[in-house]
Design a protein around this motif. Sequence first.
Motif, PDB file in Angstrom:
ATOM      1  N   LEU A   9       0.816  -1.211   0.000  1.00 16.03           N
ATOM      2  CA  LEU A   9       0.000   0.000   0.000  1.00 16.03           C
ATOM      3  C   LEU A   9       0.852   1.263   0.000  1.00 16.03           C
ATOM      4  O   LEU A   9       1.742   1.430   0.844  1.00 16.03           O
ATOM      5  CB  LEU A   9      -0.914   0.010   1.227  1.00 16.03           C
ATOM      6  CG  LEU A   9      -1.870  -1.178   1.369  1.00 16.03           C
ATOM      7  CD1 LEU A   9      -2.752  -0.988   2.591  1.00 16.03           C
ATOM      8  CD2 LEU A   9      -2.705  -1.372   0.114  1.00 16.03           C
ATOM      9  N   ASP A  10       0.555   2.148  -0.934  1.00 17.92           N
ATOM     10  CA  ASP A  10       1.180   3.470  -0.979  1.00 17.92           C
ATOM     11  C   ASP A  10       0.331   4.391  -0.102  1.00 17.92           C
ATOM     12  O   ASP A  10      -0.568   5.094  -0.583  1.00 17.92           O
ATOM     13  CB  ASP A  10       1.218   3.966  -2.428  1.00 17.92           C
ATOM     14  CG  ASP A  10       1.905   5.323  -2.568  1.00 17.92           C
ATOM     15  OD1 ASP A  10       2.287   5.896  -1.532  1.00 17.92           O
ATOM     16  OD2 ASP A  10       2.027   5.801  -3.711  1.00 17.92           O
ATOM     17  N   ILE A  11       0.623   4.371   1.170  1.00 16.32           N
ATOM     18  CA  ILE A  11      -0.225   5.068   2.133  1.00 16.32           C
ATOM     19  C   ILE A  11      -0.217   6.585   1.948  1.00 16.32           C
ATOM     20  O   ILE A  11      -1.276   7.221   2.029  1.00 16.32           O
ATOM     21  CB  ILE A  11       0.153   4.654   3.565  1.00 16.32           C
ATOM     22  CG1 ILE A  11      -0.255   3.183   3.769  1.00 16.32           C
ATOM     23  CG2 ILE A  11      -0.538   5.540   4.610  1.00 16.32           C
ATOM     24  CD1 ILE A  11       0.163   2.571   5.060  1.00 16.32           C
ATOM     25  N   PRO A  12       0.929   7.231   1.673  1.00 13.77           N
ATOM     26  CA  PRO A  12       0.877   8.682   1.422  1.00 13.77           C
ATOM     27  C   PRO A  12      -0.093   9.052   0.303  1.00 13.77           C
ATOM     28  O   PRO A  12      -0.796  10.059   0.391  1.00 13.77           O
ATOM     29  CB  PRO A  12       2.326   9.023   1.054  1.00 13.77           C
ATOM     30  CG  PRO A  12       3.142   7.999   1.776  1.00 13.77           C
ATOM     31  CD  PRO A  12       2.328   6.742   1.707  1.00 13.77           C
ATOM     32  N   SER A  13      -0.137   8.230  -0.743  1.00 10.89           N
ATOM     33  CA  SER A  13      -1.056   8.519  -1.840  1.00 10.89           C
ATOM     34  C   SER A  13      -2.514   8.327  -1.421  1.00 10.89           C
ATOM     35  O   SER A  13      -3.392   9.091  -1.824  1.00 10.89           O
ATOM     36  CB  SER A  13      -0.742   7.612  -3.037  1.00 10.89           C
ATOM     37  OG  SER A  13       0.533   7.901  -3.559  1.00 10.89           O
ATOM     38  N   LYS A  20       7.733   5.800   8.825  1.00  8.23           N
ATOM     39  CA  LYS A  20       6.831   5.646   7.690  1.00  8.23           C
ATOM     40  C   LYS A  20       6.867   4.192   7.234  1.00  8.23           C
ATOM     41  O   LYS A  20       7.919   3.578   7.136  1.00  8.23           O
ATOM     42  CB  LYS A  20       7.275   6.566   6.542  1.00  8.23           C
ATOM     43  CG  LYS A  20       6.314   6.592   5.369  1.00  8.23           C
ATOM     44  CD  LYS A  20       6.690   7.693   4.365  1.00  8.23           C
ATOM     45  CE  LYS A  20       7.977   7.361   3.635  1.00  8.23           C
ATOM     46  NZ  LYS A  20       8.274   8.321   2.551  1.00  8.23           N
ATOM     47  N   LEU A  21       5.690   3.639   6.961  1.00 11.33           N
ATOM     48  CA  LEU A  21       5.621   2.264   6.483  1.00 11.33           C
ATOM     49  C   LEU A  21       6.244   2.153   5.095  1.00 11.33           C
ATOM     50  O   LEU A  21       6.036   3.013   4.231  1.00 11.33           O
ATOM     51  CB  LEU A  21       4.162   1.794   6.439  1.00 11.33           C
ATOM     52  CG  LEU A  21       3.493   1.536   7.798  1.00 11.33           C
ATOM     53  CD1 LEU A  21       1.996   1.389   7.640  1.00 11.33           C
ATOM     54  CD2 LEU A  21       4.084   0.308   8.465  1.00 11.33           C
ATOM     55  N   GLU A  22       7.003   1.096   4.880  1.00 18.28           N
ATOM     56  CA  GLU A  22       7.678   0.898   3.600  1.00 18.28           C
ATOM     57  C   GLU A  22       6.671   0.526   2.505  1.00 18.28           C
ATOM     58  O   GLU A  22       5.796  -0.312   2.708  1.00 18.28           O
ATOM     59  CB  GLU A  22       8.717  -0.220   3.733  1.00 18.28           C
ATOM     60  CG  GLU A  22       9.479  -0.484   2.449  1.00 18.28           C
ATOM     61  CD  GLU A  22      10.452  -1.648   2.573  1.00 18.28           C
ATOM     62  OE1 GLU A  22      11.142  -1.951   1.578  1.00 18.28           O
ATOM     63  OE2 GLU A  22      10.515  -2.253   3.674  1.00 18.28           O
ATOM     64  N   TYR A  23       6.810   1.178   1.352  1.00 14.75           N
ATOM     65  CA  TYR A  23       5.989   0.843   0.180  1.00 14.75           C
ATOM     66  C   TYR A  23       6.888   0.144  -0.829  1.00 14.75           C
ATOM     67  O   TYR A  23       7.799   0.733  -1.393  1.00 14.75           O
ATOM     68  CB  TYR A  23       5.394   2.110  -0.426  1.00 14.75           C
ATOM     69  CG  TYR A  23       4.672   1.894  -1.740  1.00 14.75           C
ATOM     70  CD1 TYR A  23       3.679   0.924  -1.864  1.00 14.75           C
ATOM     71  CD2 TYR A  23       4.988   2.666  -2.858  1.00 14.75           C
ATOM     72  CE1 TYR A  23       3.014   0.723  -3.059  1.00 14.75           C
ATOM     73  CE2 TYR A  23       4.324   2.483  -4.066  1.00 14.75           C
ATOM     74  CZ  TYR A  23       3.339   1.508  -4.163  1.00 14.75           C
ATOM     75  OH  TYR A  23       2.694   1.316  -5.356  1.00 14.75           O
ATOM     76  N   ASN A  24       6.658  -1.165  -1.037  1.00 10.91           N
ATOM     77  CA  ASN A  24       7.511  -1.953  -1.926  1.00 10.91           C
ATOM     78  C   ASN A  24       6.698  -3.133  -2.471  1.00 10.91           C
ATOM     79  O   ASN A  24       6.749  -4.239  -1.932  1.00 10.91           O
ATOM     80  CB  ASN A  24       8.750  -2.450  -1.175  1.00 10.91           C
ATOM     81  CG  ASN A  24       9.794  -3.039  -2.109  1.00 10.91           C
ATOM     82  OD1 ASN A  24       9.466  -3.570  -3.164  1.00 10.91           O
ATOM     83  ND2 ASN A  24      11.051  -2.954  -1.705  1.00 10.91           N
ATOM     84  N   PRO A  25       5.922  -2.908  -3.553  1.00 12.07           N
ATOM     85  CA  PRO A  25       5.060  -3.975  -4.093  1.00 12.07           C
ATOM     86  C   PRO A  25       5.809  -5.238  -4.499  1.00 12.07           C
ATOM     87  O   PRO A  25       5.300  -6.350  -4.289  1.00 12.07           O
ATOM     88  CB  PRO A  25       4.407  -3.300  -5.306  1.00 12.07           C
ATOM     89  CG  PRO A  25       4.503  -1.839  -5.038  1.00 12.07           C
ATOM     90  CD  PRO A  25       5.774  -1.651  -4.285  1.00 12.07           C
ATOM     91  N   GLU A  26       6.996  -5.090  -5.069  1.00 13.66           N
ATOM     92  CA  GLU A  26       7.750  -6.273  -5.499  1.00 13.66           C
ATOM     93  C   GLU A  26       8.170  -7.119  -4.309  1.00 13.66           C
ATOM     94  O   GLU A  26       8.064  -8.345  -4.322  1.00 13.66           O
ATOM     95  CB  GLU A  26       8.973  -5.847  -6.322  1.00 13.66           C
ATOM     96  CG  GLU A  26       8.628  -5.267  -7.689  1.00 13.66           C
ATOM     97  CD  GLU A  26       7.785  -6.225  -8.509  1.00 13.66           C
ATOM     98  OE1 GLU A  26       8.127  -7.436  -8.553  1.00 13.66           O
ATOM     99  OE2 GLU A  26       6.776  -5.789  -9.092  1.00 13.66           O
ATOM    100  N   LYS A  27       8.645  -6.459  -3.269  1.00 12.89           N
ATOM    101  CA  LYS A  27       9.026  -7.183  -2.057  1.00 12.89           C
ATOM    102  C   LYS A  27       7.796  -7.825  -1.415  1.00 12.89           C
ATOM    103  O   LYS A  27       7.876  -8.933  -0.859  1.00 12.89           O
ATOM    104  CB  LYS A  27       9.704  -6.235  -1.067  1.00 12.89           C
ATOM    105  CG  LYS A  27      10.257  -6.925   0.179  1.00 12.89           C
ATOM    106  CD  LYS A  27      10.988  -5.923   1.063  1.00 12.89           C
ATOM    107  CE  LYS A  27      11.486  -6.586   2.345  1.00 12.89           C
ATOM    108  NZ  LYS A  27      12.168  -5.606   3.242  1.00 12.89           N
ATOM    109  N   ALA A  28       6.654  -7.149  -1.518  1.00 13.71           N
ATOM    110  CA  ALA A  28       5.413  -7.689  -0.971  1.00 13.71           C
ATOM    111  C   ALA A  28       5.056  -9.009  -1.644  1.00 13.71           C
ATOM    112  O   ALA A  28       4.669  -9.986  -0.973  1.00 13.71           O
ATOM    113  CB  ALA A  28       4.282  -6.674  -1.142  1.00 13.71           C
ATOM    114  N   LYS A  29       5.185  -9.061  -2.961  1.00 11.66           N
ATOM    115  CA  LYS A  29       4.886 -10.298  -3.695  1.00 11.66           C
ATOM    116  C   LYS A  29       5.829 -11.421  -3.271  1.00 11.66           C
ATOM    117  O   LYS A  29       5.417 -12.577  -3.108  1.00 11.66           O
ATOM    118  CB  LYS A  29       4.993 -10.060  -5.204  1.00 11.66           C
ATOM    119  CG  LYS A  29       3.830  -9.271  -5.781  1.00 11.66           C
ATOM    120  CD  LYS A  29       3.821  -9.264  -7.292  1.00 11.66           C
ATOM    121  CE  LYS A  29       4.810  -8.286  -7.854  1.00 11.66           C
ATOM    122  NZ  LYS A  29       4.681  -8.131  -9.328  1.00 11.66           N
TER     123      LYS A  29
END
Length: 515
Positions: free
Chosen positions: A309-313, A342-351
């Motif tokens: 999740l891109d929380i700032p957006s 700030k929570l890390e936003y990293n979709p690739e790492k999430a997958k």
Amino acid sequence: MRRLRKILALTLCLAMLLTACSPGAATSSASSSKSQAPSQATVKDTLNVAFRSEPPNLDPHNNQALYSFTLEQVIYDRLVDKTPKGDIVPMLATKWEVLNDTTIRFYLRNDVSFHNGEKLTAEDVKYTIARASVMPNSSPYFGTFDGDNTTVVDPYTIDIKLKTPFAPVFNYLAGSRGNIVCKKTMEAVGSDAYGRNPIGSGKFKFVKWTSGDRIELVRNDSYWGSKPTFKNLVARVIIEPSSRAIELETGGIDVAFAIDPSDKDRLKANKDTQIVSGPGYGISFLTFNSVKFEIFKNVKVREALTMALDIPSIVEVVYKGNATIADSMINSKISGYTRIGKLEYNPEKAKTLLKEAGFDFSQVLTITVNEDANGKDASEIIQNMWRAIGVNAKIESYDTATVSTKSSTGEMMLNFTQTSASTGDPDQAFALWTNQKTAFVHREQSIMDLLAKGKSTYDTKERAKIYAELQQKCWDYHGIIPIANVDVIYGARANVKNLDPHPGSTPDLSLVTFS
């Protein structure tokens, strides 16, 4: 339609969005001290307010709805009250003595009657404390009160006992669940009937409840203290934010709660309306029900879904400058708050994390949300962001009462919600982690130990250290996904004065006056 446009805008322009949220201006065009009575004479006899949802009931120990708390605040009295500056002041209690770490003696007023004419005595206080300590929706806050051993010394003196030392004791007694109910009536009619036809001793008396439409109150002209300047208080239920704004602009209502950010500038520019706003205690977040659903018991899954999740957006698109990015487990205005990061936003790492955890990508997750427009917008954006990493989710929306029921029964898989620790106490802000019926997070013992230690520590500096450690531990545990620290925003007619933007979203409506 407006919500869909927001989501499309985010989906198409995600790469162009800012990575930090612009802080919302904390402004107030009206405020008032609870310790002072309004002095300006009113030219209107009715205050019409609009809520975004219908309160489930007006029993202070049997609901978790802020709109219930707002009305209960003027229907009932409490032993003590809390000023906007945070000072504890007398209300039903004229004075008190702390006899020891677990006993407080309160001396009550002897001139207070309930709306049905019954005299309010220490027996009603004892009954209230005992009831609040065991009712499901109040026990997470009052469970440390010892109702069985609380002692009536005489009709107007009571020794309230605690099971253990309890730092939030005065904050909770001054809060909604500290409202004193009439023992005789509650025992006679039961919780359900009492909640729909409440009997308090406060500034307003209940008159009528038209389901789905409005709740009507009338001034208690026999009230022992200062009286409101207007006679009638009508709380209407207007679910759609645009409809609330239109009713405000046309004069159909005097105050609108939960103003949509998209309506704020227009109402501010209108000479007939105003915006009353300020920083709130509220925080929006997404919960994982790792108690019931096996899929969330692996911390890698919870961390991965957070990381996607891109929380700032989300905060920028949904709240439009009327919130800040949550950087801890509790709102930044809560006592004991510590910034974690700030929570890390990293979709690739999430997958990658999901694959490592053996996540079943064929499973459809269910996000439950109430009728709040911001919650629906945020849930749909979250749904799209998860879809981008191969995780499918559906959204189910219900009225607030239904969501509350599903919460108490532990049915929800994921819940996007916003809570406000109306007392400003960190113990209340962490109630989600302790409530045995509504806690969605798996009960990690080290977290539970810190929660218990925090509430039992009277020393403020030591207590702050405990909650700093607790916030970090909960952050690393990924039991919930904190999204935004949300401002309090009300719309009002230009002639409305003394509307306090209470950070707990429970303004004292009895203090409102008209110019």
